[in-house]
Design a protein around this motif. Structure first.
Motif, PDB file in Angstrom:
ATOM      1  N   HIS A 203     -13.558   3.973 -10.815  1.00 26.16           N
ATOM      2  CA  HIS A 203     -13.571   3.384  -9.476  1.00 26.16           C
ATOM      3  C   HIS A 203     -12.224   2.781  -9.100  1.00 26.16           C
ATOM      4  O   HIS A 203     -11.939   2.584  -7.928  1.00 26.16           O
ATOM      5  N   ASP A 204     -11.383   2.475 -10.093  1.00 26.80           N
ATOM      6  CA  ASP A 204     -10.064   1.915  -9.790  1.00 26.80           C
ATOM      7  C   ASP A 204      -9.008   3.003  -9.914  1.00 26.80           C
ATOM      8  O   ASP A 204      -9.240   4.074 -10.479  1.00 26.80           O
ATOM      9  N   TYR A 205      -7.838   2.742  -9.388  1.00 28.98           N
ATOM     10  CA  TYR A 205      -6.800   3.773  -9.321  1.00 28.98           C
ATOM     11  C   TYR A 205      -5.420   3.130  -9.298  1.00 28.98           C
ATOM     12  O   TYR A 205      -5.271   1.915  -9.127  1.00 28.98           O
ATOM     13  N   LYS A 206      -4.431   3.985  -9.460  1.00 29.04           N
ATOM     14  CA  LYS A 206      -3.036   3.579  -9.363  1.00 29.04           C
ATOM     15  C   LYS A 206      -2.426   4.248  -8.141  1.00 29.04           C
ATOM     16  O   LYS A 206      -2.632   5.446  -7.914  1.00 29.04           O
ATOM     17  N   ARG A 207      -1.686   3.494  -7.355  1.00 30.27           N
ATOM     18  CA  ARG A 207      -1.011   4.053  -6.182  1.00 30.27           C
ATOM     19  C   ARG A 207       0.407   4.474  -6.553  1.00 30.27           C
ATOM     20  O   ARG A 207       1.155   3.716  -7.154  1.00 30.27           O
ATOM     21  N   HIS A 208       0.757   5.679  -6.159  1.00 33.03           N
ATOM     22  CA  HIS A 208       2.101   6.192  -6.395  1.00 33.03           C
ATOM     23  C   HIS A 208       2.831   6.467  -5.084  1.00 33.03           C
ATOM     24  O   HIS A 208       3.698   7.329  -5.023  1.00 33.03           O
ATOM     25  N   GLY A 209       2.449   5.758  -4.023  1.00 34.64           N
ATOM     26  CA  GLY A 209       3.110   5.944  -2.739  1.00 34.64           C
ATOM     27  C   GLY A 209       2.302   6.809  -1.793  1.00 34.64           C
ATOM     28  O   GLY A 209       1.195   7.254  -2.100  1.00 34.64           O
ATOM     29  N   THR A 210       2.858   7.038  -0.628  1.00 37.64           N
ATOM     30  CA  THR A 210       2.189   7.825   0.406  1.00 37.64           C
ATOM     31  C   THR A 210       3.139   8.872   0.964  1.00 37.64           C
ATOM     32  O   THR A 210       4.364   8.766   0.832  1.00 37.64           O
ATOM     33  N   THR A 211       2.568   9.876   1.583  1.00 34.59           N
ATOM     34  CA  THR A 211       3.352  10.908   2.258  1.00 34.59           C
ATOM     35  C   THR A 211       2.694  11.230   3.589  1.00 34.59           C
ATOM     36  O   THR A 211       1.550  10.833   3.841  1.00 34.59           O
ATOM     37  N   THR A 212       3.416  11.927   4.434  1.00 32.00           N
ATOM     38  CA  THR A 212       2.924  12.279   5.766  1.00 32.00           C
ATOM     39  C   THR A 212       3.308  13.700   6.084  1.00 32.00           C
ATOM     40  O   THR A 212       4.417  14.132   5.777  1.00 32.00           O
ATOM     41  N   LEU A 213       2.382  14.429   6.688  1.00 33.20           N
ATOM     42  CA  LEU A 213       2.693  15.773   7.160  1.00 33.20           C
ATOM     43  C   LEU A 213       3.392  15.669   8.512  1.00 33.20           C
ATOM     44  O   LEU A 213       2.878  15.020   9.426  1.00 33.20           O
ATOM     45  N   LEU A 214       4.538  16.306   8.649  1.00 33.14           N
ATOM     46  CA  LEU A 214       5.296  16.276   9.892  1.00 33.14           C
ATOM     47  C   LEU A 214       5.725  17.690  10.267  1.00 33.14           C
ATOM     48  O   LEU A 214       6.162  18.451   9.403  1.00 33.14           O
ATOM     49  N   PRO A 215       5.635  18.072  11.552  1.00 33.13           N
ATOM     50  CA  PRO A 215       6.116  19.386  11.967  1.00 33.13           C
ATOM     51  C   PRO A 215       7.626  19.352  12.136  1.00 33.13           C
ATOM     52  O   PRO A 215       8.223  18.287  12.269  1.00 33.13           O
ATOM     53  N   PRO A 216       8.266  20.497  12.168  1.00 39.12           N
ATOM     54  CA  PRO A 216       9.725  20.529  12.219  1.00 39.12           C
ATOM     55  C   PRO A 216      10.320  20.118  13.551  1.00 39.12           C
ATOM     56  O   PRO A 216      11.492  19.782  13.594  1.00 39.12           O
ATOM     57  N   SER A 217       9.556  20.111  14.677  1.00 42.14           N
ATOM     58  CA  SER A 217      10.210  19.927  15.960  1.00 42.14           C
ATOM     59  C   SER A 217       9.574  18.861  16.839  1.00 42.14           C
ATOM     60  O   SER A 217      10.071  18.610  17.919  1.00 42.14           O
ATOM     61  N   THR A 218       8.453  18.251  16.434  1.00 43.98           N
ATOM     62  CA  THR A 218       7.841  17.215  17.254  1.00 43.98           C
ATOM     63  C   THR A 218       7.502  16.019  16.388  1.00 43.98           C
ATOM     64  O   THR A 218       7.692  16.035  15.179  1.00 43.98           O
ATOM     65  N   CYS A 219       6.951  14.993  17.016  1.00 42.00           N
ATOM     66  CA  CYS A 219       6.601  13.786  16.278  1.00 42.00           C
ATOM     67  C   CYS A 219       5.228  13.888  15.641  1.00 42.00           C
ATOM     68  O   CYS A 219       4.812  12.963  14.956  1.00 42.00           O
ATOM     69  N   SER A 220       4.514  14.956  15.890  1.00 37.28           N
ATOM     70  CA  SER A 220       3.224  15.149  15.231  1.00 37.28           C
ATOM     71  C   SER A 220       3.480  15.674  13.833  1.00 37.28           C
ATOM     72  O   SER A 220       4.606  15.942  13.450  1.00 37.28           O
ATOM     73  N   THR A 221       2.391  15.867  13.081  1.00 32.14           N
ATOM     74  CA  THR A 221       2.585  16.156  11.669  1.00 32.14           C
ATOM     75  C   THR A 221       2.069  17.493  11.190  1.00 32.14           C
ATOM     76  O   THR A 221       2.397  17.900  10.099  1.00 32.14           O
ATOM     77  N   ALA A 222       1.208  18.141  11.920  1.00 36.16           N
ATOM     78  CA  ALA A 222       0.694  19.441  11.495  1.00 36.16           C
ATOM     79  C   ALA A 222       0.303  20.225  12.714  1.00 36.16           C
ATOM     80  O   ALA A 222      -0.074  19.658  13.729  1.00 36.16           O
ATOM     81  N   ARG A 223       0.388  21.542  12.628  1.00 34.55           N
ATOM     82  CA  ARG A 223       0.018  22.383  13.761  1.00 34.55           C
ATOM     83  C   ARG A 223      -0.921  23.469  13.280  1.00 34.55           C
ATOM     84  O   ARG A 223      -0.703  24.088  12.256  1.00 34.55           O
ATOM     85  N   SER A 224      -1.952  23.708  14.038  1.00 33.08           N
ATOM     86  CA  SER A 224      -2.918  24.752  13.701  1.00 33.08           C
ATOM     87  C   SER A 224      -3.070  25.687  14.877  1.00 33.08           C
ATOM     88  O   SER A 224      -3.390  25.263  15.975  1.00 33.08           O
ATOM     89  N   SER A 225      -2.818  26.974  14.656  1.00 37.84           N
ATOM     90  CA  SER A 225      -2.959  27.944  15.721  1.00 37.84           C
ATOM     91  C   SER A 225      -4.427  28.191  16.001  1.00 37.84           C
ATOM     92  O   SER A 225      -5.162  28.644  15.135  1.00 37.84           O
ATOM     93  N   ALA A 226      -4.874  27.883  17.195  1.00 36.22           N
ATOM     94  CA  ALA A 226      -6.288  28.044  17.529  1.00 36.22           C
ATOM     95  C   ALA A 226      -6.682  29.508  17.602  1.00 36.22           C
ATOM     96  O   ALA A 226      -7.839  29.853  17.477  1.00 36.22           O
ATOM     97  N   SER A 227      -5.713  30.378  17.826  1.00 37.32           N
ATOM     98  CA  SER A 227      -6.041  31.797  17.966  1.00 37.32           C
ATOM     99  C   SER A 227      -5.990  32.529  16.645  1.00 37.32           C
ATOM    100  O   SER A 227      -6.812  33.389  16.366  1.00 37.32           O
ATOM    101  N   ALA A 228      -5.011  32.206  15.808  1.00 38.04           N
ATOM    102  CA  ALA A 228      -4.856  32.934  14.559  1.00 38.04           C
ATOM    103  C   ALA A 228      -5.522  32.250  13.390  1.00 38.04           C
ATOM    104  O   ALA A 228      -5.717  32.841  12.346  1.00 38.04           O
ATOM    105  N   GLY A 229      -5.866  30.967  13.519  1.00 34.96           N
ATOM    106  CA  GLY A 229      -6.507  30.254  12.438  1.00 34.96           C
ATOM    107  C   GLY A 229      -5.571  29.886  11.316  1.00 34.96           C
ATOM    108  O   GLY A 229      -6.006  29.567  10.220  1.00 34.96           O
ATOM    109  N   ARG A 230      -4.262  29.897  11.565  1.00 36.06           N
ATOM    110  CA  ARG A 230      -3.295  29.577  10.523  1.00 36.06           C
ATOM    111  C   ARG A 230      -2.751  28.165  10.722  1.00 36.06           C
ATOM    112  O   ARG A 230      -2.718  27.644  11.813  1.00 36.06           O
TER     113      ARG A 230
END
Length: 359
Positions: A203-230
């Motif tokens: 139930h307990d754990y060790k924290r080794h930091g955090t990370t964030t998904l970011l896209p290459p050109s905007t301030c958002s972090t991930a992109r999903s193509s609604a048409s291709a499913g990728r």
């Protein structure tokens, strides 16, 4: 043989008992009852009858007494038993339902089966049956949040329209961030699952930091193509990313579905959009991020890779996320919107009416 017990067979009793034993259609309980009586009539002692029939002394004595009182017929039918507890009356059932829908007494926040049984004066099983019959589950709680966006209906129609009927010669992208992904390591190794035992994790754990998904050109972090499913993703601490297989042409119109993150509405972002007319932002209503298709990818990532994952560090976590995205892209499934937007809007309207009536 027990004192006071004298088993005597009447005319035809032995033939009837032997017929029961010899018949292949006789219930086994009738067979061993008949065998007990025949052995008793032949003068066999109780201990010997136990060895031959495999029954205990109380059972042997009971069926000896039954034969002495009722004859062979007493062996072939069950004794009349007293009636069980009477069924709960409609008034009791209604009272349990009313109590369930009301607040429990004291400082408890919800009803439990045993608490209700004690308060209503019925059995725990009776409470369970009443709750099942009326579809009541006070031990379960679903969270919700209704959007207060005044343009909720218009935004729902707009975004669902992009999913169902996207513009010609345009690309629709669901854009969002998944921030503060923790690299959690467990203090002890978990035990594997085996028969009769589920897998375990400390139930307990060790924290080794955090990370964030970011896209290459905007301030958002991930992109999903609604048409291709990728899925396309990039970490904030590394230039490594999964490769996109659907690159828009320079002249293509891009429609990006984004949330109400403050950066998306920053003056610099608005100025950039003014200079690049082929980019169009479509904002989800406030408190309605579920309308963004990429949230399904995030939920799948959390459920299948992060929730039970053990990561020794940020690099380990980032590598696991990249592998998951690559695996998802090897077998992409196109996103298909099926919900009726009018039904969504009507459901939200009814929810607001209920909230207003409460408050």
């Amino acid at each position: 043989m027990r004192k006071g017990v004298e088993v005597r067979l009447g005319p035809g009793d032995r033939e009837r008992l032997e017929a029961v034993i010899g018949s292949g259609n006789s219930p086994q309980k009738h067979v061993w009852r008949a065998r007990i009586v025949l052995l008793s009539a032949d003068g066999v002692g109780t201990m010997a009858i136990q060895r031959r029939t495999g029954k205990g002394k109380p059972t042997i004595w009971r069926w000896q007494a039954r034969f002495m009182a009722e004859g062979v017929d007493g062996l072939l039918h069950e004794a009349t038993r007293p009636a069980g507890k009477p069924a709960l009356t409609a008034a009791v059932v209604e009272r349990v339902v009313e109590m369930t829908l009301a607040e429990p007494p004291g400082e408890t926040t919800h009803w439990t089966g045993r608490a209700m049984a004690k308060a209503a004066g019925v059995s725990h099983r009776s409470v369970q049956r009443i709750w099942a019959a009326h579809g009541l589950k006070p031990h379960r709680l679903h969270t919700f949040k209704l959007s207060n966006d005044p343009k909720f209906a218009a935004k729902v129609q707009d975004i669902v329209g992009l999913y169902v009927d996207p513009p010609e010669h345009a690309l629709v992208l669901s854009v969002d961030e998944k921030s503060q992904i923790q690299a959690l390591d467990r203090t002890q190794p978990g035990l594997p699952m085996k028969k009769g035992r589920c897998g375990t994790m400390t139930h307990d754990y060790k924290r080794h930091g955090t990370t964030t998904l970011l896209p290459p050109s905007t301030c958002s972090t991930a992109r999903s193509s609604a048409s291709a499913g990728r899925a396309i993703g990039i970490r904030n601490s590394s230039a490594s990313s999964t490769r996109s297989t659907a690159r828009p042409r320079p002249a293509a119109e891009l429609h990006l579905i984004v949330d109400n993150y403050a950066t998306h509405k920053h003056p610099k972002v608005r100025a950039w959009l003014e200079r690049h007319k082929r980019f169009h932002f479509h904002f989800t209503p406030t408190s309605a991020s579920w309308l963004n298709a990429v949230e399904g990818l995030f939920a799948k990532l959390t459920r299948q890779r992060l929730k039970y994952g053990v990561f020794k560090g940020i690099v380990d976590l980032q590598a696991a996320i990249n592998r998951f995205l690559a695996e998802t892209n090897r077998n992409p499934k196109p996103f298909t919107w099926t919900a009726d937007p009018d039904a969504i809007i009507e459901k939200a309207r009814r929810g607001k009416q209920v909230l207003e009536s409460i408050h």
